[in-house]
Design a protein around this motif. Sequence first.
Motif, short mmCIF file in Angstrom:
data_model
loop_
_atom_site.label_atom_id
_atom_site.label_comp_id
_atom_site.label_asym_id
_atom_site.label_seq_id
_atom_site.Cartn_x
_atom_site.Cartn_y
_atom_site.Cartn_z
N LEU A 17 0.86 -1.18 0.00
CA LEU A 17 0.00 0.00 0.00
C LEU A 17 0.90 1.23 0.00
O LEU A 17 1.77 1.35 0.84
N ALA A 18 0.69 2.10 -0.99
CA ALA A 18 1.58 3.24 -1.24
C ALA A 18 2.92 2.73 -1.76
O ALA A 18 3.98 2.94 -1.17
N SER A 19 2.85 2.04 -2.86
CA SER A 19 4.02 1.34 -3.42
C SER A 19 4.93 2.25 -4.25
O SER A 19 5.96 1.81 -4.76
N ASN A 20 4.52 3.50 -4.41
CA ASN A 20 5.34 4.52 -5.11
C ASN A 20 5.79 3.96 -6.47
O ASN A 20 4.99 3.47 -7.23
N ASP A 21 7.08 4.02 -6.75
CA ASP A 21 7.59 3.64 -8.09
C ASP A 21 8.02 2.17 -8.16
O ASP A 21 8.77 1.78 -9.06
N GLY A 22 7.60 1.39 -7.19
CA GLY A 22 7.92 -0.04 -7.22
C GLY A 22 9.26 -0.38 -6.63
O GLY A 22 9.76 -1.51 -6.74
N TYR A 23 9.83 0.58 -5.92
CA TYR A 23 11.19 0.46 -5.36
C TYR A 23 11.33 -0.77 -4.47
O TYR A 23 12.40 -1.35 -4.37
N LEU A 24 10.24 -1.18 -3.80
CA LEU A 24 10.32 -2.29 -2.86
C LEU A 24 9.80 -3.58 -3.51
O LEU A 24 10.45 -4.62 -3.45
N LEU A 25 8.65 -3.48 -4.17
CA LEU A 25 8.05 -4.69 -4.77
C LEU A 25 8.94 -5.32 -5.83
O LEU A 25 8.86 -6.52 -6.08
N LYS A 26 9.82 -4.56 -6.42
CA LYS A 26 10.69 -5.12 -7.47
C LYS A 26 11.52 -6.29 -6.91
O LYS A 26 11.84 -7.24 -7.63
#
Length: 414
Positions: free
Chosen positions: A111-120
């Motif tokens: 939630l609030a994943s911004n530019d995908g910096y973490l999910l990548k």
Amino acid sequence: MSVQTSKVPCRSCGSLNLRRFLDLGVTPLADALVRPDKVGEPEDRFPLEVAFCPDCTLTQILEEVPPQKLFVDNYLYFSSFSDHLLAHSERHADWLIDARNLGPDSLVVELASNDGYLLKNFVDRDIPVLGIDPAPDQAAAANAAGIRTLERFFGDEMARELRDAGHTADVIIANNVLAHVPDINGFVAGMATLLADDGLITVENPYVRELVDRREFDTIYHEHYCYYSCTSIDRLMQRHGLFLNDVEFFHNLHGGTLRWHIGHQNVRTERALEYLAAEEESGLNHFDYYSAFADTVEGVRKQLLGLLQDLKSQGASIAAYGAAAKGSTLLNYVGIETDLVDFVVDRNTHKQGTFMPGTNQPVLAPRALIERRPDYVLLLAWNFAEEIMAQQREYLEGGGKFIVPVPAPEIVGG
Ligand code: DWN
């Protein structure tokens, strides 16, 4: 600071006993960097007052700026401009994958994943993800990078849609977002709906104890509706059948960040119990802990303004580093305009070419520190001091100095 009871209901428990303890004035929106064609035009300004709820211990601002205005219309914050944050995020993802035994049949929702910096980090290990973020440019950047992201505000309605479509989350990550949500009960209800029965939620947020103890008043701005402790988080979660299970502390992230582990089971680690007990024993759960903060903040303001004025009177040139939201609060509350600080540098290319809200310093690329060699650089992004000073070795070796503004103004380097 005269204590006044507000008639604004507590965002968490609805109490009408909020007690105001800090007034930072009427300020522009901290992330509303001014585009060149708008310089000199009136900027939206809103009261920035902070109150404590004696009934659930949540600290919060009294003004509610619509999230659309904060996070959609002109939001330039991209998480990927900090190497420290990227490394922190990768470690967190690696731990979750191993600790939760995540694999191709799992689902990680941020939630609030911004530019995908973490999910990548999960995508790189073939673990299904879903990012949810209302900021158009950030969501577009994530999708372009192959990280499935929905450009929406999260809440219970969206959670029910996802659950009705057969989606439940094994892990929900919510970093630096629970402070940014006006309807925190709807948001947390959504987390409870979406989380699998044996799932784990991890929530990261700056710790309100550090805000007060380390005088980090500049981390207060309209994006941050709430400022959390373990106690206030746990009371919010329990209202929705969730429980604080564990707590981690990161001293050097965003001025002192807690990571709360939350789930449907009412179990607590020894660490969580210790944090909850310490908050009660230290007085963090009571108004007196906050009542003197306004005087402390005023002291920092006077010290910093006096230092900058003295340096200027000696003929020194001064710039600043970090077109950060906290930087905007600091510049506006202390009254640091272009007569004191000539320009601000920032690595975020989306911010370069804009101007600071309210104080109008131009935002340039960091190379300007070498090209123009200011005598001093006010470190607005002090939470990344180690990373930034290491990066600016050439400036320091040339005799430049940084000024770290909190907890007390300090000249570093040279
Ligand atoms: O909750 C929030 C906090 C966690 O982060 C959000 N409201 C947005 C943001 O607030 P902020 O803008 O005060 O945070 P930062 O991340 O401290 O801002 C740092 C600024 O400095 C960014 O604009 C990026 C920039 N930067 C840079 O120019 N060079 C950062 C690093 C590390 C660098 O090396």
